[in-house]
Motif scaffolding. Structure first.
Motif, short mmCIF file in Angstrom:
data_model
loop_
_atom_site.label_atom_id
_atom_site.label_comp_id
_atom_site.label_asym_id
_atom_site.label_seq_id
_atom_site.Cartn_x
_atom_site.Cartn_y
_atom_site.Cartn_z
N VAL A 117 0.79 -0.88 0.09
CA VAL A 117 0.08 -0.09 0.05
C VAL A 117 0.74 1.46 -0.06
O VAL A 117 0.67 2.15 -0.84
N TYR A 118 1.90 1.26 0.86
CA TYR A 118 2.98 2.38 0.90
C TYR A 118 3.56 2.51 -0.59
O TYR A 118 3.50 3.81 -0.80
N GLN A 119 4.07 1.49 -1.02
CA GLN A 119 4.66 1.63 -2.38
C GLN A 119 3.71 2.09 -3.30
O GLN A 119 4.47 2.81 -4.16
N THR A 120 2.63 1.53 -3.29
CA THR A 120 1.64 2.08 -4.44
C THR A 120 1.35 3.69 -4.28
O THR A 120 1.41 4.30 -5.41
N GLY A 121 1.34 3.90 -2.85
CA GLY A 121 0.95 5.50 -2.84
C GLY A 121 2.40 6.41 -3.13
O GLY A 121 2.01 7.42 -3.67
N MET A 122 3.32 5.76 -2.98
CA MET A 122 4.54 6.66 -3.23
C MET A 122 5.01 6.50 -4.92
O MET A 122 5.50 7.33 -5.44
N PHE A 123 4.47 5.42 -5.46
CA PHE A 123 4.49 5.31 -6.92
C PHE A 123 3.80 5.94 -7.70
O PHE A 123 4.06 6.18 -9.14
N LEU A 124 2.52 6.37 -7.37
CA LEU A 124 1.57 6.80 -8.17
C LEU A 124 1.86 8.14 -8.62
O LEU A 124 1.42 8.61 -9.87
N PRO A 125 2.53 9.17 -7.87
CA PRO A 125 2.85 10.41 -8.44
C PRO A 125 3.63 10.46 -9.88
O PRO A 125 3.44 11.29 -10.49
N TYR A 126 4.41 9.36 -9.94
CA TYR A 126 5.32 9.41 -11.16
C TYR A 126 4.49 9.38 -12.44
O TYR A 126 4.96 9.79 -13.54
N PHE A 127 3.11 8.71 -12.19
CA PHE A 127 2.38 8.59 -13.53
C PHE A 127 1.51 9.69 -13.81
O PHE A 127 0.74 9.92 -14.79
N LEU A 128 1.67 10.88 -12.86
CA LEU A 128 0.85 12.07 -13.10
C LEU A 128 1.49 12.80 -14.10
O LEU A 128 2.84 13.11 -14.16
N LEU A 173 11.00 23.41 -6.59
CA LEU A 173 11.30 22.65 -7.60
C LEU A 173 11.81 21.21 -7.32
O LEU A 173 11.53 20.09 -7.64
N ILE A 174 12.95 21.50 -6.46
CA ILE A 174 13.63 20.31 -5.82
C ILE A 174 12.52 19.44 -5.26
O ILE A 174 12.39 18.06 -5.26
N LEU A 175 11.60 20.07 -4.33
CA LEU A 175 10.68 19.26 -3.52
C LEU A 175 9.86 18.50 -4.56
O LEU A 175 9.36 17.42 -4.47
N VAL A 176 9.11 19.21 -5.36
CA VAL A 176 8.13 18.81 -6.42
C VAL A 176 8.65 17.58 -7.11
O VAL A 176 8.11 16.62 -7.42
N TYR A 177 10.11 17.59 -7.61
CA TYR A 177 10.39 16.49 -8.33
C TYR A 177 10.88 15.35 -7.73
O TYR A 177 10.46 14.39 -8.09
N LEU A 178 11.13 15.65 -6.18
CA LEU A 178 11.51 14.39 -5.53
C LEU A 178 10.10 13.78 -5.22
O LEU A 178 10.10 12.45 -4.89
N TRP A 179 8.93 14.54 -4.75
CA TRP A 179 7.82 14.04 -4.39
C TRP A 179 7.32 13.14 -5.72
O TRP A 179 6.68 12.06 -5.63
N LYS A 180 7.69 13.57 -6.87
CA LYS A 180 7.13 12.85 -8.06
C LYS A 180 8.07 11.55 -8.45
O LYS A 180 7.44 10.66 -8.99
N TYR A 184 9.18 6.15 -7.70
CA TYR A 184 9.46 5.30 -8.70
C TYR A 184 10.99 4.61 -8.71
O TYR A 184 11.21 3.68 -8.96
N ASN A 185 11.85 5.68 -8.57
CA ASN A 185 13.30 5.35 -8.67
C ASN A 185 13.63 4.42 -7.53
O ASN A 185 14.54 3.46 -7.61
N SER A 186 12.99 4.48 -6.23
CA SER A 186 13.15 3.32 -5.16
C SER A 186 12.81 2.00 -5.54
O SER A 186 13.24 1.04 -5.01
N VAL A 187 12.02 1.64 -6.63
CA VAL A 187 11.83 0.46 -7.01
C VAL A 187 12.96 -0.39 -7.57
O VAL A 187 12.87 -1.52 -7.03
N VAL A 188 13.80 0.22 -8.04
CA VAL A 188 15.02 -0.41 -8.54
C VAL A 188 15.82 -1.01 -7.39
O VAL A 188 16.30 -2.08 -7.15
N TYR A 189 16.08 -0.27 -6.32
CA TYR A 189 16.63 -0.50 -5.11
C TYR A 189 15.97 -1.60 -4.36
O TYR A 189 16.60 -2.32 -3.63
#
Length: 312
Positions: A117-128, A173-180, A184-189
């Motif tokens: 659930v947490y992973q999906t919530g953090m993954f979702l902004p990437y697709f916006l 801008l840095i905050l918005v980028y990191l939020w988005k 997604y990037n954490s999935v690889v790790y």
């Protein structure tokens, strides 16, 4: 003939794997390799004619390096280069730290359903899309009805004109980028952590290692190769800026150009004003060449210290 026969036998033997790779291979063929023939436009004053694309290239006037001079002959050259580099350095460093941290935290959650659930919530902004994200940001930062200004007013503070204050936008801008992007990037790790042999953690627990010691002495060292590879790939795009982030989120506010104008937005505005396709092609070629040099240099340095962590 034996070589040819062996080649076709290998294709038949691995046909399932080749079919899986085919969509990605076609994507690279059509969108990465075929466009290379058009790089000649960077050295021409391209004018489209009714005779077609290729005829237009052949008949366009050769101007040499004039298109490249556009990027460096104005007072904005230093600003757009500085912004592009510094933002990307911040994105790479802070994004790497937060992505690895998030992956480690998710891997340590005992309840795997909750972790999903947490992973999906953090993954979702990437697709916006950045257009939607830009409107989200506007709902917070609007000078009239923005959520932050309403909170400030309720506390008796003065409202801020966010879209007229360049000082705060590097942080926004840095905050918005990191939020988005971080989710997604954490999935690889996270995938790399899931592949670590669990017996290593069990042996560490038997030796009395704490959870922090396990992460520091097992997880992070084993993640180092993938961290290095992902960083090298990011370095290759350090002269590229996310156009949507720097154009949609600040809403193309002219008062913010000193901190939001990057190479991509600068070229877009120049193309929109002058219609010079050769200029935009020159900028893309410049970014690609610099990115290639940076990747090769970074990879060479990494190979000097650890060959296993290098790309090639």
């Amino acid at each position: 003939m034996k070589v040819v026969g062996g080649f076709f036998r290998d294709i038949i033997k691995n046909k399932v794997l080749l079919l899986m790779v085919l969509p990605g291979a076609l994507w690279f063929l059509f969108f990465s390799y075929m466009p290379m023939f058009g790089t000649i436009i960077a050295f021409k004053q391209y004018r489209f004619s009714r005779d077609g694309f290729w005829a237009s290239i052949v008949n366009s006037k050769w101007v040499g390096w004039d298109n490249f001079k556009f990027l460096f002959s104005t007072d904005d050259a230093y600003i757009i280069t500085r912004n592009t580099l510094l933002y990307n350095v911040a994105f790479i460093i802070i994004g790497l730290i937060l992505s690895v941290l998030m992956a480690v935290v998710l891997s340590e959650i005992a309840n795997k359903r909750l972790a999903k659930v947490y992973q999906t919530g953090m993954f979702l902004p990437y697709f916006l899309s950045w257009v939607i994200v830009g409107y989200f940001a506007f709902s917070f930062l609007s000078s009239e009805r923005g959520l932050l200004n309403q909170v400030f007013q309720s506390l008796g503070w003065e409202s801020m004109q966010w879209y007229n204050d360049p000082k705060v936008w590097p942080y926004i801008l840095i905050l918005v980028y990191l939020w988005k992007a971080v989710g997604y990037n954490s999935v690889v790790y996270l995938a790399a952590i899931m592949g670590i042999d669990k017996s290593l953690y069990e042996a560490a627990m038997i030796d009395g290692a704490s959870k922090f010691q396990q992460i520091r002495n097992i997880t992070i060292p084993l993640l180092t190769p993938i961290i290095t590879i992902m960083t090298l790939l990011a370095v290759g795009k350090i002269f590229y800026a996310d156009f949507g982030l720097f154009y949609q989120v600040p809403r193309d506010s002219g008062t913010l150009y000193s901190v939001t104008n990057v190479i991509d937005t600068y070229v877009y505005r120049g193309l929109k004003t002058t219609g010079e396709i050769g200029m935009s092609t020159a900028a893309g070629l410049y970014q690609s060449v610099v990115g290639f040099v940076l990747v090769m240099t970074s990879n060479y340095i990494v190979r000097k210290f650890d060959k296993d962590s290098a790309l090639f």
